[in-house]
Design a protein around this motif. Structure first.
Motif, mmCIF file in Angstrom:
data_model
loop_
_atom_site.group_PDB
_atom_site.id
_atom_site.type_symbol
_atom_site.label_atom_id
_atom_site.label_comp_id
_atom_site.label_asym_id
_atom_site.label_seq_id
_atom_site.Cartn_x
_atom_site.Cartn_y
_atom_site.Cartn_z
ATOM 1 N N TRP A 64 -8.898 15.242 0.397
ATOM 2 C CA TRP A 64 -9.266 16.328 1.307
ATOM 3 C C TRP A 64 -10.264 15.779 2.318
ATOM 4 O O TRP A 64 -11.248 15.125 1.930
ATOM 5 C CB TRP A 64 -9.919 17.441 0.506
ATOM 6 C CG TRP A 64 -9.803 18.818 1.048
ATOM 7 C CD1 TRP A 64 -9.965 19.218 2.336
ATOM 8 C CD2 TRP A 64 -9.536 19.995 0.294
ATOM 9 N NE1 TRP A 64 -9.818 20.574 2.439
ATOM 10 C CE2 TRP A 64 -9.554 21.083 1.199
ATOM 11 C CE3 TRP A 64 -9.307 20.247 -1.048
ATOM 12 C CZ2 TRP A 64 -9.344 22.382 0.801
ATOM 13 C CZ3 TRP A 64 -9.084 21.544 -1.449
ATOM 14 C CH2 TRP A 64 -9.090 22.598 -0.536
ATOM 15 N N HIS A 65 -10.064 16.021 3.590
ATOM 16 C CA HIS A 65 -10.955 15.502 4.622
ATOM 17 C C HIS A 65 -12.376 16.005 4.369
ATOM 18 O O HIS A 65 -12.583 17.190 4.090
ATOM 19 C CB HIS A 65 -10.475 15.939 6.009
ATOM 20 C CG HIS A 65 -11.128 15.172 7.096
ATOM 21 N ND1 HIS A 65 -12.382 15.476 7.571
ATOM 22 C CD2 HIS A 65 -10.703 14.077 7.785
ATOM 23 C CE1 HIS A 65 -12.706 14.617 8.516
ATOM 24 N NE2 HIS A 65 -11.698 13.753 8.668
ATOM 25 N N VAL A 123 -4.584 14.083 8.751
ATOM 26 C CA VAL A 123 -4.989 12.982 9.609
ATOM 27 C C VAL A 123 -5.021 11.707 8.778
ATOM 28 O O VAL A 123 -5.187 11.758 7.554
ATOM 29 C CB VAL A 123 -6.378 13.207 10.268
ATOM 30 C CG1 VAL A 123 -6.347 14.400 11.210
ATOM 31 C CG2 VAL A 123 -7.470 13.333 9.240
ATOM 32 N N ARG A 124 -4.845 10.593 9.473
ATOM 33 C CA ARG A 124 -4.945 9.302 8.792
ATOM 34 C C ARG A 124 -6.213 8.618 9.268
ATOM 35 O O ARG A 124 -6.414 8.419 10.466
ATOM 36 C CB ARG A 124 -3.729 8.435 9.083
ATOM 37 C CG ARG A 124 -3.711 7.182 8.226
ATOM 38 C CD ARG A 124 -2.417 6.473 8.310
ATOM 39 N NE ARG A 124 -2.129 6.152 9.704
ATOM 40 C CZ ARG A 124 -1.170 5.346 10.085
ATOM 41 N NH1 ARG A 124 -0.383 4.798 9.199
ATOM 42 N NH2 ARG A 124 -0.971 5.100 11.357
ATOM 43 N N GLU A 125 -7.075 8.282 8.318
ATOM 44 C CA GLU A 125 -8.323 7.591 8.612
ATOM 45 C C GLU A 125 -8.420 6.362 7.720
ATOM 46 O O GLU A 125 -8.187 6.463 6.510
ATOM 47 C CB GLU A 125 -9.525 8.516 8.385
ATOM 48 C CG GLU A 125 -9.572 9.663 9.366
ATOM 49 C CD GLU A 125 -10.807 10.517 9.231
ATOM 50 O OE1 GLU A 125 -11.608 10.297 8.299
ATOM 51 O OE2 GLU A 125 -10.973 11.431 10.072
ATOM 52 N N ASP A 126 -8.748 5.252 8.314
ATOM 53 C CA ASP A 126 -8.848 3.980 7.585
ATOM 54 C C ASP A 126 -7.588 3.711 6.763
ATOM 55 O O ASP A 126 -7.660 3.225 5.631
ATOM 56 C CB ASP A 126 -10.095 3.978 6.680
ATOM 57 C CG ASP A 126 -11.389 4.113 7.480
ATOM 58 O OD1 ASP A 126 -11.470 3.536 8.578
ATOM 59 O OD2 ASP A 126 -12.306 4.811 7.006
ATOM 60 N N GLY A 127 -6.432 4.077 7.327
ATOM 61 C CA GLY A 127 -5.155 3.818 6.671
ATOM 62 C C GLY A 127 -4.760 4.810 5.594
ATOM 63 O O GLY A 127 -3.695 4.675 4.999
ATOM 64 N N GLU A 128 -5.598 5.814 5.320
ATOM 65 C CA GLU A 128 -5.327 6.794 4.260
ATOM 66 C C GLU A 128 -5.085 8.171 4.871
ATOM 67 O O GLU A 128 -5.858 8.623 5.719
ATOM 68 C CB GLU A 128 -6.510 6.892 3.287
ATOM 69 C CG GLU A 128 -6.868 5.599 2.605
ATOM 70 C CD GLU A 128 -5.847 5.174 1.578
ATOM 71 O OE1 GLU A 128 -5.232 6.049 0.942
ATOM 72 O OE2 GLU A 128 -5.660 3.949 1.418
ATOM 73 N N TRP A 129 -4.034 8.842 4.415
ATOM 74 C CA TRP A 129 -3.769 10.211 4.848
ATOM 75 C C TRP A 129 -4.690 11.164 4.103
ATOM 76 O O TRP A 129 -4.923 11.003 2.904
ATOM 77 C CB TRP A 129 -2.306 10.577 4.582
ATOM 78 C CG TRP A 129 -1.405 9.963 5.584
ATOM 79 C CD1 TRP A 129 -0.598 8.872 5.418
ATOM 80 C CD2 TRP A 129 -1.222 10.393 6.934
ATOM 81 N NE1 TRP A 129 0.070 8.589 6.587
ATOM 82 C CE2 TRP A 129 -0.298 9.512 7.541
ATOM 83 C CE3 TRP A 129 -1.743 11.425 7.699
ATOM 84 C CZ2 TRP A 129 0.115 9.646 8.855
ATOM 85 C CZ3 TRP A 129 -1.339 11.560 9.019
ATOM 86 C CH2 TRP A 129 -0.419 10.677 9.579
ATOM 87 N N LEU A 130 -5.212 12.160 4.825
ATOM 88 C CA LEU A 130 -6.095 13.179 4.261
ATOM 89 C C LEU A 130 -5.637 14.560 4.708
ATOM 90 O O LEU A 130 -5.231 14.748 5.859
ATOM 91 C CB LEU A 130 -7.537 12.968 4.738
ATOM 92 C CG LEU A 130 -8.204 11.658 4.337
ATOM 93 C CD1 LEU A 130 -9.511 11.485 5.094
ATOM 94 C CD2 LEU A 130 -8.432 11.619 2.837
#
Length: 143
Positions: A64-65, A123-130
């Protein structure tokens, strides 16, 4: 964070709750255990559905973001998730940093069947989907 509660046991060799034609161990279980990451927004959504099905609150919070993640997540222990229908998706692939997944999740609660509709934003942050949040449900004009 609390330890994960598992209201419905899913054997590693059982079909994955997300509906894909793989065992739980080889599908969403691999994400839950940290052996792999979801490669697309849809796969993250499926793995989160399966986390609800097995009561893995730690995974739900981890994916979860941080901007929208609750401090605590309590699941209804009597709720059993019984099926997932993917209705549509936009973006969310290896070529995107954002995506949406529209779905209907089916459940049983105290002997009564129900479903939850959501159009989720990822969203994808640092290669990880959240998971970020649910988009507002469109309002249709009265006929």
């Amino acid at each position: 964070m609390r330890a994960p509660r598992r209201p419905a046991a899913v054997a590693p060799t059982a079909p994955c709750p997300c509906g894909r034609a793989e065992t739980y161990r080889d599908c969403c279980g691999a994400c839950h255990e940290g052996r792999t990451s979801a490669p697309t927004a849809e796969r993250l959504m499926r793995s989160r559905y399966s986390a609800f099905a097995v009561g893995d609150t730690a995974y739900l919070l981890r994916t979860w973001h941080p901007a929208t993640r609750p401090a605590v997540l309590d699941l209804e222990s009597a709720q059993r998730w019984t099926g997932l229908d993917i209705l549509g998706a936009t973006g969310g692939t290896a070529f995107h940093d954002e995506g949406t997944v529209e779905f209907r999740a089916h459940y049983s609660l105290h002997g009564h069947a129900g479903s939850q509709y959501e159009h989720s934003r990822f969203v994808r942050e640092d290669g990880e989907w959240l998971y970020v949040d649910a988009l507002p449900r469109p309002e249709f004009p009265a006929a």
